[in-house]
Design an enzyme around this catalytic site. Structure first.
Site, short mmCIF file in Angstrom:
data_model
loop_
_atom_site.label_atom_id
_atom_site.label_comp_id
_atom_site.label_asym_id
_atom_site.label_seq_id
_atom_site.Cartn_x
_atom_site.Cartn_y
_atom_site.Cartn_z
N LYS A 220 0.64 -0.78 -0.11
CA LYS A 220 -0.18 0.14 -0.23
C LYS A 220 0.78 0.64 -0.13
O LYS A 220 2.29 1.58 0.70
CB LYS A 220 -0.97 -0.44 1.43
CG LYS A 220 -2.23 -1.01 0.47
CD LYS A 220 -2.93 -1.07 1.40
CE LYS A 220 -4.44 -2.10 1.13
NZ LYS A 220 -4.74 -1.95 2.85
N ARG A 254 -3.87 -10.21 5.12
CA ARG A 254 -3.84 -10.87 3.99
C ARG A 254 -2.82 -9.71 2.59
O ARG A 254 -2.06 -8.03 2.71
CB ARG A 254 -5.12 -9.45 3.53
CG ARG A 254 -5.73 -9.74 2.42
CD ARG A 254 -6.70 -8.77 2.10
NE ARG A 254 -7.45 -8.50 0.59
CZ ARG A 254 -7.17 -7.54 -0.69
NH1 ARG A 254 -5.80 -6.75 -0.21
NH2 ARG A 254 -7.77 -7.68 -1.77
C1 PT1 Z 1 -7.91 -4.64 3.53
C2 PT1 Z 1 -7.91 -4.70 1.76
C3 PT1 Z 1 -8.94 -5.62 1.27
N1 PT1 Z 1 -7.19 -3.79 1.21
C4 PT1 Z 1 -9.67 -6.21 3.58
N2 PT1 Z 1 -10.41 -6.10 2.15
C5 PT1 Z 1 -7.87 -3.84 -0.13
N3 PT1 Z 1 -10.54 -7.18 4.66
C6 PT1 Z 1 -8.93 -4.75 -0.63
C7 PT1 Z 1 -2.60 2.32 -1.11
O1 PT1 Z 1 -2.83 3.16 0.13
O2 PT1 Z 1 -6.65 -4.14 4.12
N4 PT1 Z 1 -8.50 -5.29 3.83
N5 PT1 Z 1 -9.55 -5.71 0.28
C8 PT1 Z 1 -7.04 -3.05 -1.25
N6 PT1 Z 1 -7.15 -1.44 -0.25
C9 PT1 Z 1 -6.03 -0.61 -0.73
C10 PT1 Z 1 -6.41 0.21 -0.34
C11 PT1 Z 1 -5.49 -1.08 -1.41
C12 PT1 Z 1 -5.55 1.48 -0.45
C13 PT1 Z 1 -4.08 -0.05 -1.53
C14 PT1 Z 1 -3.61 1.00 -1.01
O3 PT1 Z 1 -1.82 2.03 -1.64
#
Ligand code: PT1
Length: 284
Positions: A220, A254
């Site tokens: 992230k 995850r």
């Molecule tokens: C998570 C999650 C998810 N993250 C759960 N499901 C993502 N339960 C998708 C960035 O800042 O943490 N928990 N499903 C992906 N989401 C992101 C959010 C991807 C922020 C990248 C960023 O780069």
């Protein structure tokens, strides 16, 4: 409390479990925008071989700025992969906010529904209450398209904790057993770098809710801000963040980089007093 009831599976979370990410979206496993189902399936199988205890399949991106996907498209992307993996006995989670996709996923053999909106969509709780699948309740401020524009909290840890407690109560009111519930602070979902670091530093407050905690920090942008690396160069940072979360009590990690995270956990388990003792007995 350390056993998660997850469809026909029971997962022992007395030690952390790695959840491998499989994104079946337009920007992954596609050439000319056409999805390659076989490539996504092969990737999932590789993550299982690498030691993933759960595979999380998503057909709609929820990363910052992402646009929604129609229900039929999401279902078409996700369901065949759920069917194939469930048929080989894998623990399959589906990352979706849509009640219709939740129902189809459970019917296809999914053991967990991972909802970044924590089942707040109309009909979402009803879609899963009657099944025996596990639920991941995640905190998000705003919605994916705009959530990073101006995230604001008075006290991020207190607010996230209160939200998750409220959603867990809503599940209990719908008759969902507490041993099916997982909670997640939602790193990167309407949070600044400082908010994400506060949540990680004080993860014990979320662990204190009494449900297994899922932590998703893999690749992230917060890790990009800390290391100066783009998304392809964040594997080491991701392993460090996953281990930091595990040390603070996270029980499902995850991640994209499953093999690297599994190795890091093997070293930590051997050192950590209680599980290390059991491991050493096995090695003697
Ligand atoms: C998570 C999650 C998810 N993250 C759960 N499901 C993502 N339960 C998708 C960035 O800042 O943490 N928990 N499903 C992906 N989401 C992101 C959010 C991807 C922020 C990248 C960023 O780069």
């Amino acid at each position: 409390m350390s056993i998660l009831h997850c469809g026909r599976h029971e997962i022992d979370l007395s030690s952390p479990c790695v959840m491998g990410i499989v994104n079946v979206t337009a920007d992954s496993f596609s050439a000319d925008g056409r999805l390659d189902r076989e490539a996504a399936l092969a990737h999932a199988r590789r993550l299982l071989e690498d030691g993933a205890g759960i595979i999380d399949i998503g057909g709609e991106s929820t990363r910052p700025g992402a646009a929604p996907v129609p229900e039929e498209v999401e279902r078409e992307r996700v369901i065949p992969i759920v069917e194939a993996l469930a048929a080989q006995g894998a623990v399959v989670s589906v990352d979706t906010m849509k009640p219709a996709v939740m129902r189809a996923a459970v019917a296809a053999g999914a053991s967990m529904i991972n909802d970044v909106k924590a089942f707040t969509a109309p009909g979402a709780i009803e879609a899963i209450a009657g099944s025996d699948a596990a639920l991941c309740l995640m905190h998000m401020q705003g919605e994916p398209r705009t959530m990073q524009q101006a995230p604001h909290y008075t006290d991020v840890v207190t607010e996230v904790r209160a939200f998750l407690a409220g959603r867990a109560r809503a599940c209990a009111d719908a008759g969902i057993a507490s041993d099916r519930i997982v909670v997640d602070p939602g790193f990167g979902f309407g949070k600044s770098v400082a908010h994400n670091l506060d949540l990680l530093r004080r993860l014990d407050a979320i662990v204190g809710l009494g449900f297994p905690v899922l932590a998703g920090l893999s690749r992230k942008s917060t890790l990009g801000a800390l290391t100066g690396r783009d998304v392809g160069g964040r594997a080491s940072a991701s392993v460090a963040a996953a281990l930091a979360a595990a040390l603070r009590g996270a029980r499902i990690l995850r991640v994209h980089d499953v093999r690297e995270t599994v190795d890091a956990l093997a070293v930590w388990r051997a050192i950590e007093p209680w599980t290390g003792l059991q491991l050493r007995k096995g090695l003697e």
